[in-house]
Design a protein around this motif. Structure first.
Motif, PDB file in Angstrom:
ATOM      1  N   ILE A   1       0.835  -1.201   0.000  1.00 24.65           N
ATOM      2  CA  ILE A   1       0.000   0.000   0.000  1.00 24.65           C
ATOM      3  C   ILE A   1       0.867   1.247   0.000  1.00 24.65           C
ATOM      4  O   ILE A   1       1.853   1.330   0.733  1.00 24.65           O
ATOM      5  N   ILE A   2       0.497   2.221  -0.834  1.00 26.21           N
ATOM      6  CA  ILE A   2       1.098   3.546  -0.705  1.00 26.21           C
ATOM      7  C   ILE A   2      -0.021   4.532  -0.381  1.00 26.21           C
ATOM      8  O   ILE A   2      -1.142   4.415  -0.876  1.00 26.21           O
ATOM      9  N   GLY A   3       0.289   5.485   0.470  1.00 31.80           N
ATOM     10  CA  GLY A   3      -0.689   6.491   0.857  1.00 31.80           C
ATOM     11  C   GLY A   3      -1.569   6.034   2.015  1.00 31.80           C
ATOM     12  O   GLY A   3      -1.787   4.832   2.227  1.00 31.80           O
ATOM     13  N   THR A   4      -2.032   7.004   2.779  1.00 33.34           N
ATOM     14  CA  THR A   4      -2.961   6.742   3.874  1.00 33.34           C
ATOM     15  C   THR A   4      -3.980   7.875   3.928  1.00 33.34           C
ATOM     16  O   THR A   4      -3.881   8.854   3.199  1.00 33.34           O
ATOM     17  N   ALA A   5      -4.929   7.723   4.828  1.00 34.89           N
ATOM     18  CA  ALA A   5      -5.825   8.820   5.205  1.00 34.89           C
ATOM     19  C   ALA A   5      -5.460   9.214   6.630  1.00 34.89           C
ATOM     20  O   ALA A   5      -5.360   8.355   7.508  1.00 34.89           O
ATOM     21  N   LEU A   6      -5.215  10.489   6.833  1.00 32.88           N
ATOM     22  CA  LEU A   6      -4.798  10.987   8.139  1.00 32.88           C
ATOM     23  C   LEU A   6      -5.761  12.068   8.623  1.00 32.88           C
ATOM     24  O   LEU A   6      -6.214  12.903   7.833  1.00 32.88           O
ATOM     25  N   TRP A   7      -6.072  12.047   9.921  1.00 36.46           N
ATOM     26  CA  TRP A   7      -6.931  13.051  10.536  1.00 36.46           C
ATOM     27  C   TRP A   7      -6.209  13.653  11.740  1.00 36.46           C
ATOM     28  O   TRP A   7      -5.692  12.914  12.590  1.00 36.46           O
ATOM     29  N   GLY A   8      -6.177  14.955  11.833  1.00 37.58           N
ATOM     30  CA  GLY A   8      -5.625  15.628  12.991  1.00 37.58           C
ATOM     31  C   GLY A   8      -6.622  15.669  14.130  1.00 37.58           C
ATOM     32  O   GLY A   8      -7.688  15.026  14.088  1.00 37.58           O
ATOM     33  N   LYS A   9      -6.310  16.425  15.159  1.00 36.30           N
ATOM     34  CA  LYS A   9      -7.129  16.476  16.368  1.00 36.30           C
ATOM     35  C   LYS A   9      -8.579  16.809  16.047  1.00 36.30           C
ATOM     36  O   LYS A   9      -8.883  17.849  15.469  1.00 36.30           O
ATOM     37  N   ASP A  10      -9.465  15.917  16.431  1.00 40.66           N
ATOM     38  CA  ASP A  10     -10.924  16.073  16.316  1.00 40.66           C
ATOM     39  C   ASP A  10     -11.434  16.141  14.881  1.00 40.66           C
ATOM     40  O   ASP A  10     -12.641  16.298  14.665  1.00 40.66           O
TER      41      ASP A  10
END
Length: 243
Positions: A170-179
């Motif tokens: 896999i290349i790439g992800t989904a990232l979420w910051g605080k809240d």
């Protein structure tokens, strides 16, 4: 437990993920669906793109929540049903590095999956406890790792304990910051689901989905869409959830 196959569309029993539409019957007669909705935001659950989502990044996406920090309220997930028709050997130049050359030779025919729109180094999903020292455990029978894990995977394959197809690149992800993810859930942008057991979670994540064939798409994290087969599995999960 005894598994009873649920009703699906004609020919759907041929699909390797058709078990998603089954129901588990316990000895006392209670039934439990393979996939259920949940409100519990924790590692190992799935985020499904909303049916109204038409973006290339997340439309019909099935995402594994690989990390969720309760204190920092940040999260990381991999899309698991977005295969490409690009093989590792087409994009990885080993140069003079012997470790990279071994990895390239071992996994050269394995397809690359796009895990999300955020650029990250090559990662791998796998089921092997033997690699736990170089991996992060999502649940029993499911891990993810980076370069060191991929190099150790080569050794496991050479020893005859695994095959290249046991690993999802896999290349790439989904990232979420605080809240950020919490805010998106309040907007109902995602549907949260959990499987009945960790074996089902692992099987769903490690399945080799059919890619787009010969469409000439480049390995683009932003614009590559879920393949028809990946969208089909998204649809099966939605029906299992009653959607």
């Amino acid at each position: 437990d005894k598994a009873t196959q649920g009703e699906g569309e004609e020919g759907e029993e041929e699909h390797p993920m058709s078990f998603l539409l089954s129901t588990t019957c316990s000895e006392n007669g209670d039934s439990r669906e393979v996939m259920q909705t949940t409100d519990d935001l924790q590692r190992g659950i799935f985020l499904l793109g909303h049916p109204m989502c038409i973006s290339a990044s997340f439309g019909r996406a099935v995402m594994l929540l690989a990390e969720h920090d309760q204190q920092q309220r940040s999260s990381m997930a991999f899309i698991i049903n977005k295969p490409t028709d690009v093989k590792l050997g087409q994009v990885l130049n080993p140069g003079s590095d012997p470790k990279v050359r071994r990895v390239t030779e071992t996994f050269q025919d394995q397809p690359i999956y796009i895990g999300g729109p955020c650029e990250t180094p090559l990662a791998v999903l796998h089921p092997f406890d033997e690699l736990d020292s170089v991996s992060h455990q999502v649940c029993d029978g499911l891990f993810y790792g980076g370069q060191e894990c991929i190099e150790k995977a080569h050794d496991l394959i050479e020893e005859g304990h695994a095959t290249p197809s046991d690993f999802k690149l896999i290349i790439g992800t989904a990232l979420w910051g605080k809240d950020q993810l919490l805010g998106e859930l309040e907007q109902k942008l995602w549907i949260l689901a959990q499987s009945r057991d960790e074996e089902t979670t692992s099987k769903l994540c490690l399945n080799n989905y059919q890619s787009w064939e010969g469409n000439g798409q480049e390995l683009n994290l932003q614009n590559y869409m879920v393949s028809p087969d990946g969208a089909h599995v998204w649809g099966m999960i939605m029906r299992a959830l009653g959607g």
